[in-house]
Design a protein around this motif. Structure first.
Motif, short mmCIF file in Angstrom:
data_model
loop_
_atom_site.label_atom_id
_atom_site.label_comp_id
_atom_site.label_asym_id
_atom_site.label_seq_id
_atom_site.Cartn_x
_atom_site.Cartn_y
_atom_site.Cartn_z
N ASP A 1 12.45 -4.05 -6.22
CA ASP A 1 12.43 -3.02 -5.30
C ASP A 1 13.53 -3.72 -4.31
O ASP A 1 13.49 -4.73 -3.97
CB ASP A 1 11.14 -2.68 -4.59
CG ASP A 1 10.37 -3.83 -4.29
OD1 ASP A 1 10.58 -5.01 -4.48
OD2 ASP A 1 9.07 -3.43 -3.98
N CYS B 1 9.23 -6.95 4.21
CA CYS B 1 8.36 -7.07 3.15
C CYS B 1 8.86 -8.06 1.92
O CYS B 1 8.25 -8.17 0.94
CB CYS B 1 7.84 -5.67 2.33
SG CYS B 1 6.46 -5.26 1.48
N HIS C 1 11.49 -7.56 -0.11
CA HIS C 1 12.36 -6.97 -1.34
C HIS C 1 13.65 -7.77 -1.57
O HIS C 1 14.32 -7.39 -2.45
CB HIS C 1 12.31 -5.32 -1.03
CG HIS C 1 10.99 -4.61 -0.86
ND1 HIS C 1 10.82 -3.58 -0.85
CD2 HIS C 1 9.74 -5.11 -1.10
CE1 HIS C 1 9.42 -3.16 -0.85
NE2 HIS C 1 8.91 -4.31 -0.79
N GLU D 1 10.48 1.98 -2.47
CA GLU D 1 9.13 1.35 -2.93
C GLU D 1 8.16 1.77 -1.72
O GLU D 1 7.15 2.42 -1.92
CB GLU D 1 8.96 -0.10 -3.23
CG GLU D 1 7.91 -0.45 -3.89
CD GLU D 1 6.62 -0.61 -2.86
OE1 GLU D 1 5.49 -0.11 -3.00
OE2 GLU D 1 6.69 -1.22 -1.56
N GLU D 2 8.82 1.52 -0.48
CA GLU D 2 7.93 1.81 0.94
C GLU D 2 8.00 3.39 1.12
O GLU D 2 6.82 3.62 2.02
CB GLU D 2 8.54 1.30 1.85
CG GLU D 2 8.97 -0.38 2.12
CD GLU D 2 7.62 -1.19 2.17
OE1 GLU D 2 6.67 -0.72 2.28
OE2 GLU D 2 7.63 -2.43 1.88
N HIS E 1 5.70 -9.69 -6.36
CA HIS E 1 5.93 -9.43 -5.18
C HIS E 1 5.65 -10.75 -4.23
O HIS E 1 4.71 -11.65 -4.49
CB HIS E 1 5.09 -8.34 -4.51
CG HIS E 1 5.41 -7.78 -3.16
ND1 HIS E 1 5.59 -8.50 -2.03
CD2 HIS E 1 5.79 -6.59 -2.89
CE1 HIS E 1 6.03 -7.78 -1.04
NE2 HIS E 1 6.06 -6.50 -1.58
ZN LIG Z 1 6.90 -4.72 -0.81
#
Ligand SMILES: [Zn+2]
Ligand SMILES: [Zn+2]
Length: 439
Positions: free
Chosen positions: A109, A142, A144, A177-178, A209
């Motif tokens: 992502d 996050c 990504h 993705e978020e 992830h």
């Molecule tokens: Zn994430």
């Protein structure tokens, strides 16, 4: 007797051939694995450079145009067949190996978050934008950026070894993705709708992830539900407005809403099976304007999380009957809307069993650990509904930092130990290669 003897002779005759074929396949597998590891090591500085560049230039969901442009350019440089503009800014690359075989997909992502970075790094994000009418910072909080850089590194490693690769690898670089901005579609679901998994159709799909719960150098894996299914809950309680000093002259929706919140919290483990973890939380209550007026209406907004797909329906049913029962007993009225979000991210147990030796070999003894399921949600779940999937966690916590002190994903202090990235490259590359080789 004769047949048995013939069989015995046949086995004798066949044995050396089969052994030779096996040895040849083993040697090929070994040389492919060695080629991947050599290329992964060589590309590590570039993966770190990509990650820092993405980190310095984060883009919100469905706005990943710069990131997607770099991804597309790099995939084209490596000779992949590239499709851009999938689900707005998604990029799909197809790498055909030099030998026939099955199809696997790998996913990363690309989007960042409306978070103002507080990490003191030379490549920290200074980007600001307007999000839902508010001025905000933008940060890869996050990780990504790491996912995108890792998957580009995988493309590099596998493209380098393509002549020996028995099958096809589909690279899915997904936006949003978020979650897409209000009013926009996006993410994995939209990529699937736009044919990202058609022509060729993968028979397995892998993703990772980065998480600070595990130290750099570790991979965490688990079979079954690994990330929760998430549904949005919207409840409207309608009473009758009155003076707060004379509540019996009206119907108090604030008192009803209060009872609803506590009753909803009791559903997981009391009204649905406690052996399958679930969470019901109310995150917002809107109602009333001042201290001495009981309002007409109260709105409650919340989220429902489940780790076992079969629990989603029973929880929804219990929520509806609980809200209905409480409001009716108070003489109030209610509406309940449950908006389906992401499904449970489900690691196919057979695929996990099949690929565990690969990950154990890649991570090294003791560095493949059992991960705990999480009650966050992940839209990789949509891809894993289309083909058996594995979603693994890559540790990125500096080894000297205690787990309790590490900033979580989405924190303005989220930090990635970049020494972990090459393990991510090797993990996804070997998962793909071993799968294609029937490993
Ligand atoms: Zn994430
Ligand atoms: Zn996130």
């Amino acid at each position: 007797m004769r047949r048995a003897l013939a069989g015995f002779l046949g086995a004798l005759l066949l044995a050396p051939t089969a052994a030779a074929a096996g040895a040849e396949a083993g040697a090929k597998a070994g040389s492919l694995a060695a080629a991947i590891d050599a290329r992964a090591a060589a590309v590590e500085p570039q993966v770190i450079a990509w990650r820092r560049d993405f980190h310095r230039h984060p883009e919100l969901s469905n706005r990943e145009t710069r990131t997607a442009g770099i991804v597309a350019r790099e995939l084209e440089r490596l000779g992949l067949r590239v499709r851009t503009g999938v689900a707005h800014t998604g990029v799909v690359g197809v790498l055909e190996g030099g030998r026939p075989g099955p199809v696997v997909a790998l996913r990363a992502d690309m989007d960042a978050l409306p978070v103002t970075e507080e990490v003191d790094l030379p490549f920290a994000s200074k980007v600001r934008t307007t999000y839902l009418g508010r001025e905000v910072g933008v940060m890869h909080a996050c990780g990504h950026d790491a996912h995108t850089a890792i998957l580009l590194g995988v493309a590099e490693a596998l493209a380098h070894a393509r002549a020996e690769l028995p099958g096809t690898v589909v690279f899915l670089f997904q936006p949003a993705e978020e979650g897409a901005p209000p009013g926009e579609g996006g993410g994995a679901r939209m990529m699937i709708a736009e044919g990202a998994l058609r022509d060729p159709r993968p028979e397995a799909v892998f993703a990772l992830h980065v998480v600070p719960q595990h130290a750099a150098g570790q991979i965490a894996l688990r079979a079954g539900g690994v990330m929760a299914g998430s549904d949005r809950l919207e409840i409207l309680v309608r009473g009758r407005q009155t003076h707060a000093a004379y509540p019996w002259l009206g119907i108090d929706p604030i008192a009803v809403a209060s009872r609803i919140v506590l009753a909803l919290h009791a559903i997981p483990g009391r009204r649905v099976d406690a052996r399958h973890p679930s969470v019901v939380s109310i995150g917002a209550i809107h109602g009333g304007v001042r201290h001495n007026i009981i309002p007409d209406e109260v709105e409650l907004l919340g989220t429902i999380r489940t780790l076992e797909p079969s629990q989603q329906e029973p929880i929804h049913a219990r929520i509806r009957e609980t809200v209905r029962g409480i409001t009716e007993s108070a003489g109030a009225q209610s509406q309940v809307a449950i908006v389906e979000g992401y499904p449970v991210t489900y690691n196919d147990p057979a695929l996990v069993a099949r690929m565990t030796p690969t990950l154990r070999r890649v991570a090294g003894a003791g560095n493949l650990v059992e991960g705990l399921p999480r009650t966050g949600a992940e839209d990789f779940s949509f891809f894993a509904q289309q083909a058996p999937g594995i979603y693994l966690w890559l540790g990125i916590r500096p080894p000297e930092v205690a787990e309790a002190d590490a900033a979580p994903n989405h924190s303005p202090r989220f930090f990635v130990d970049e020494s972990a990235l090459v393990l991510g490259v090797r993990a996804l590359s070997h998962l793909a290669a071993d799968y294609l080789q029937g490993g």
